[in-house]
Design a protein around this motif. Sequence first.
Motif, mmCIF file in Angstrom:
data_model
loop_
_atom_site.group_PDB
_atom_site.id
_atom_site.type_symbol
_atom_site.label_atom_id
_atom_site.label_comp_id
_atom_site.label_asym_id
_atom_site.label_seq_id
_atom_site.Cartn_x
_atom_site.Cartn_y
_atom_site.Cartn_z
ATOM 1 N N LEU A 184 40.087 28.539 41.067
ATOM 2 C CA LEU A 184 41.509 28.242 40.881
ATOM 3 C C LEU A 184 41.983 28.658 39.493
ATOM 4 O O LEU A 184 43.054 29.256 39.343
ATOM 5 C CB LEU A 184 41.770 26.756 41.107
ATOM 6 N N GLU A 207 42.301 32.485 39.390
ATOM 7 C CA GLU A 207 43.476 32.936 40.146
ATOM 8 C C GLU A 207 44.765 32.679 39.364
ATOM 9 O O GLU A 207 45.626 33.560 39.266
ATOM 10 C CB GLU A 207 43.551 32.244 41.500
ATOM 11 N N GLN A 208 44.902 31.493 38.819
ATOM 12 C CA GLN A 208 46.142 31.130 38.132
ATOM 13 C C GLN A 208 46.274 31.813 36.781
ATOM 14 O O GLN A 208 47.342 32.315 36.435
ATOM 15 C CB GLN A 208 46.228 29.617 37.967
ATOM 16 N N LYS A 238 46.588 35.669 37.461
ATOM 17 C CA LYS A 238 47.558 36.047 38.500
ATOM 18 C C LYS A 238 46.947 36.982 39.534
ATOM 19 O O LYS A 238 47.491 38.034 39.867
ATOM 20 C CB LYS A 238 48.791 36.716 37.881
ATOM 21 N N ILE A 239 45.777 36.585 40.040
ATOM 22 C CA ILE A 239 45.096 37.371 41.070
ATOM 23 C C ILE A 239 44.754 36.457 42.243
ATOM 24 O O ILE A 239 44.827 35.238 42.130
ATOM 25 C CB ILE A 239 43.804 38.041 40.545
ATOM 26 N N THR A 240 44.389 37.061 43.353
ATOM 27 C CA THR A 240 43.932 36.315 44.518
ATOM 28 C C THR A 240 42.458 36.616 44.720
ATOM 29 O O THR A 240 42.061 37.782 44.790
ATOM 30 C CB THR A 240 44.722 36.722 45.772
ATOM 31 N N ILE A 241 41.671 35.563 44.790
ATOM 32 C CA ILE A 241 40.247 35.714 45.076
ATOM 33 C C ILE A 241 40.097 35.684 46.596
ATOM 34 O O ILE A 241 40.385 34.686 47.242
ATOM 35 C CB ILE A 241 39.425 34.580 44.429
ATOM 36 N N GLU A 242 39.700 36.810 47.143
ATOM 37 C CA GLU A 242 39.529 36.943 48.591
ATOM 38 C C GLU A 242 38.158 36.404 48.999
ATOM 39 O O GLU A 242 37.278 36.216 48.163
ATOM 40 C CB GLU A 242 39.637 38.419 48.996
ATOM 41 N N ASP A 292 35.223 38.177 47.734
ATOM 42 C CA ASP A 292 34.974 38.018 46.292
ATOM 43 C C ASP A 292 34.144 36.776 45.991
ATOM 44 O O ASP A 292 33.611 36.628 44.890
ATOM 45 C CB ASP A 292 36.292 37.893 45.524
ATOM 46 N N LYS A 307 40.230 43.355 39.893
ATOM 47 C CA LYS A 307 41.380 42.895 40.676
ATOM 48 C C LYS A 307 42.706 43.231 39.999
ATOM 49 O O LYS A 307 43.741 43.248 40.656
ATOM 50 C CB LYS A 307 41.304 41.393 40.901
#
Length: 83
Positions: free
Chosen positions: A43, A46-47, A50-54, A57, A76
């Motif tokens: 978390l 990601e925050q 500013k990325i999304t952990i798929e 990943d 990313k």
Amino acid sequence: MQQTQAKIQEFLSRFFRNHDLQLDEDIFALGFVNSMFAMQLVLFIEQEFKITIENEDLDFANFKTINAMTRLVESKTNVVTPA
């Protein structure tokens, strides 16, 4: 790269106050990570970046060291421009 490393190291140092965590130390092998902390770490990354952990990943190899997390963030966030 150094700014990313510094942000990750600063975050981790809040939890590992009695250990001077090095860039290539395995936080899982050191016993610092439980499932709740692993979720917090994902978390935070990601925050903060500013990325999304798929799902693909979510591999221990991507989160076990500061350098590994830095490489993940950079992979990313780097935008590849077409040739």
